[in-house]
Scaffold this active site. Structure first.
Site, PDB file in Angstrom:
ATOM      1  CE1 TYR A 167      -2.653  -4.267  -8.150  1.00 50.13           C
ATOM      2  CE2 TYR A 167      -1.626  -2.158  -7.673  1.00 50.13           C
ATOM      3  CZ  TYR A 167      -1.924  -3.456  -7.309  1.00 50.13           C
ATOM      4  OH  TYR A 167      -1.499  -3.927  -6.097  1.00 50.13           O
ATOM      5  CD  GLU A 185       1.491  -9.000   2.081  1.00 52.98           C
ATOM      6  OE1 GLU A 185       0.482  -8.437   1.630  1.00 52.98           O
ATOM      7  OE2 GLU A 185       1.419  -9.928   2.890  1.00 52.98           O
ATOM      8  N   PRO A 186       4.953  -4.792  -0.902  1.00 50.02           N
ATOM      9  CG  PRO A 186       7.099  -4.019  -1.388  1.00 50.02           C
ATOM     10  CD  PRO A 186       6.367  -5.001  -0.531  1.00 50.02           C
ATOM     11  N   GLY A 187       3.469  -3.549  -3.857  1.00 48.41           N
ATOM     12  CA  GLY A 187       3.183  -3.811  -5.275  1.00 48.41           C
ATOM     13  C   GLY A 187       3.538  -2.575  -6.080  1.00 48.41           C
ATOM     14  N   GLY A 208       0.776  -1.237   0.000  1.00 44.34           N
ATOM     15  CA  GLY A 208       0.000   0.000   0.000  1.00 44.34           C
ATOM     16  C   GLY A 208       0.802   1.280   0.000  1.00 44.34           C
ATOM     17  CB  CYS A 250     -18.803   1.026 -27.658  1.00 43.56           C
ATOM     18  SG  CYS A 250     -18.540   1.410 -29.369  1.00 43.56           S
ATOM     19  CD  GLU A 251     -18.954   0.603 -20.816  1.00 48.11           C
ATOM     20  OE1 GLU A 251     -18.936   1.416 -19.874  1.00 48.11           O
ATOM     21  OE2 GLU A 251     -19.334  -0.563 -20.713  1.00 48.11           O
ATOM     22  CE1 TYR A 310      -9.493   0.663  -7.927  1.00 47.82           C
ATOM     23  CE2 TYR A 310      -7.966   0.831  -9.757  1.00 47.82           C
ATOM     24  CZ  TYR A 310      -8.626   0.075  -8.822  1.00 47.82           C
ATOM     25  OH  TYR A 310      -8.412  -1.266  -8.777  1.00 47.82           O
TER      26      TYR A 310
HETATM   27  N1  LLP Z   1      -0.909  -7.110  -0.154  1.00 44.75           N
HETATM   28  C1  LLP Z   1      -2.216  -7.387  -0.289  1.00 44.75           C
HETATM   29  C2  LLP Z   1      -2.830  -8.406   0.560  1.00 44.75           C
HETATM   30  C3  LLP Z   1      -2.985  -6.681  -1.242  1.00 44.75           C
HETATM   31  O1  LLP Z   1      -4.285  -6.951  -1.365  1.00 44.75           O
HETATM   32  C4  LLP Z   1      -2.368  -5.716  -2.059  1.00 44.75           C
HETATM   33  C5  LLP Z   1      -3.124  -4.981  -3.065  1.00 44.75           C
HETATM   34  C6  LLP Z   1      -0.993  -5.475  -1.884  1.00 44.75           C
HETATM   35  C7  LLP Z   1      -0.297  -6.186  -0.919  1.00 44.75           C
HETATM   36  C8  LLP Z   1      -0.243  -4.486  -2.701  1.00 44.75           C
HETATM   37  O2  LLP Z   1      -0.725  -3.186  -2.590  1.00 44.75           O
HETATM   38  P1  LLP Z   1       0.073  -1.994  -3.314  1.00 44.75           P
HETATM   39  O3  LLP Z   1       1.421  -1.918  -2.671  1.00 44.75           O
HETATM   40  O4  LLP Z   1       0.174  -2.331  -4.762  1.00 44.75           O
HETATM   41  O5  LLP Z   1      -0.765  -0.787  -3.082  1.00 44.75           O
HETATM   42  N2  LLP Z   1      -5.768  -1.893  -8.374  1.00 44.75           N
HETATM   43  C9  LLP Z   1      -5.656  -0.809  -7.418  1.00 44.75           C
HETATM   44  C10 LLP Z   1      -4.898  -1.226  -6.180  1.00 44.75           C
HETATM   45  C11 LLP Z   1      -5.568  -2.385  -5.481  1.00 44.75           C
HETATM   46  C12 LLP Z   1      -4.612  -3.162  -4.663  1.00 44.75           C
HETATM   47  C13 LLP Z   1      -5.173  -4.485  -4.257  1.00 44.75           C
HETATM   48  N3  LLP Z   1      -4.371  -5.135  -3.273  1.00 44.75           N
HETATM   49  C14 LLP Z   1      -5.013   0.372  -8.106  1.00 44.75           C
HETATM   50  O6  LLP Z   1      -4.698   0.279  -9.283  1.00 44.75           O
HETATM   51  O7  LLP Z   1      -4.855   1.425  -7.490  1.00 44.75           O
END
Ligand code: LLP
Length: 401
Positions: A358, A261-263, A220, A330-331, A304
């Site tokens: 994402y 858990e960084p994404g 997050g 077409c939206e 979002y």
């Molecule tokens: N850990 C868990 C359990 C999660 O559900 C998520 C993201 C992450 C880690 C990684 O979060 P991050 O570091 O990427 O913020 N699609 C949305 C974000 C939804 C994230 C879902 N879970 C967007 O594009 O903003």
């Protein structure tokens, strides 16, 4: 650091558009920010691969020493293909059938269980034999908007912390070995105190779990999407995490490792979506720039209301004008309203920034349109890492008499 407009133009010329481009060096640099900030803390980082699962990205993540967090068993299998060993893979489940947890157990990876029902089934089947983590709902509001906020008291995610008694009943009934306590409060969290609040919630219950080895604060971290936007301050977060631990020394008499858990933090800024202008439409108050992409390739602005910086790299010094940038679906798939861009003409290349997380991962074949190709730039080499969809791909799995 970032890829130059000239590099992006060359890639568009070589591979065509729409095209996703990823810069490996950016991922490495972001990972280093994390490890540098937490150098004094016993920490492990698991890349939340739901952000971008291309196998070549996973291999790069593996090569820099980062672990991986998966949200499905298929992601676990991708992680194996990318060369991760089971102990470097975390599977954080949500709302899944117990059979998927059995599969993950069989693959030998770390598991976070997010319902009492699956915890009970896990106890019946595996008892004490397999250490496991609990995904908890800390009842904390965190994250950039409600759609990505997952830790509050109305959220479906995790076992509510206020059900601690029920959790402990299951744990003692089956003598479960609870190894990890997990929370994830949301995405786009700039305020480090949200993580500190999470630690405080966990510290209250840690003494109930005598065999705990780690606490997992989820992902997050915020990344800057527009000029002037900030990023989660990692050195400050590390300082506050360390302070929290010194205020609560050895809550259960054991050393605890801290997991994240960084994404987005790792891959968002590494990605670019290159598109081309199909049509310009004049309206009395608006000039529409219609591009060869849409919500089928990058849904974040529509889903979002996310802001993605856009640049016209075909005319970078042209006069600035205001445009609505729209897709070809077409939206109503508007990427940006009233956005200042250097004067745009049909055929110009527009680049979307922060497209690594994402972006491709949430793409679809809506309107029977193909998904883009993906390219990785690493060590000054360019590698096609996913071919553009072809028409035949749309028919795959369809039964045609
Ligand atoms: N850990 C868990 C359990 C999660 O559900 C998520 C993201 C992450 C880690 C990684 O979060 P991050 O570091 O990427 O913020 N699609 C949305 C974000 C939804 C994230 C879902 N879970 C967007 O594009 O903003």
């Amino acid at each position: 650091m970032a890829l130059s407009q000239q590099q992006l133009k060359n890639l568009a010329a070589e591979f065509g558009t729409p095209l996703y481009v990823y810069d490996a060096e950016h991922i490495t640099a972001q990972y280093k920010k994390l490890t540098d900030a937490f150098a004094q803390t016993d920490t492990k980082f698991f890349y939340a691969c739901k952000a971008l699962t291309n196998i070549n990205i996973l291999k790069h993540i593996n090569s820099i020493g980062c672990n991986v967090d998966c949200s499905s068993v298929n992601e676990v299998k991708l992680a194996f293909l990318a060369g991760f060993e089971p102990k470097r893979i975390l599977y954080t489940s949500n709302g899944i059938h117990f059979s998927e947890i059995e599969e993950a157990q069989n693959l030998g990876v770390h598991i976070n269980i997010d319902s009492l029902s699956n915890l009970e089934k896990f106890g019946q089947k595996f008892g004490h034999s397999y250490p496991v983590g609990l995904r908890l709902r800390p009842n904390i509001m965190g994250g950039g908007n409600l759609k990505v906020s997952t830790g509050h008291d109305q959220s479906k995610f995790g076992i509510p912390v206020d059900q601690l008694d029920q959790i402990l009943d299951v744990v003692s009934k089956y003598n479960l070995h609870i190894q990890n306590l997990h929370i994830h409060t949301g995405s786009d969290i700039k305020d480090v105190d949200v993580f500190v609040k999470g630690i405080e919630v966990l510290f209250d219950i840690i003494p109930s779990f005598k065999k705990l080895e780690s606490i997992d604060l989820g992902g997050g971290f915020k990344v800057p999407y527009q000029d002037g936007d900030g990023e989660t301050d990692m050195p400050l977060l590390a300082k506050k995490v360390n302070e929290a631990f010194s205020n609560h020394p050895n809550p259960n008499g054991k050393h605890l490792q801290v997991w994240f858990e960084p994404g987005k933090f790792l891959v968002s800024g590494a990605g670019y979506l290159l598109t081309e202008v199909n049509v310009i439409k004049e309206n009395p108050n608006t000039t529409f720039v219609g591009i060869n992409s849409g919500l089928n390739h990058l849904i974040r602005p529509m889903f979002y209301d996310a802001y993605h910086k856009i640049e016209n790299i075909s005319n970078p010094t042209g006069e600035e004008k205001s445009y609505a940038v729209t897709g070809y679906i077409c939206e109503t798939d508007t990427f940006a309203w009233d956005r200042k861009l250097n004067e745009v003409k049909e055929g110009d290349l527009l680049v979307f920034y922060n497209a690594g997380a994402y972006g491709f991962e949430m793409s679809s074949n809506f309107n029977s349109r193909q998904k883009p190709a993906e390219v990785l730039v690493k060590d000054d080499k360019v590698q096609l890492i996913r071919r553009r969809d072809e028409f035949e791909d749309l028919l795959k799995n369809q039964i045609i008499d």
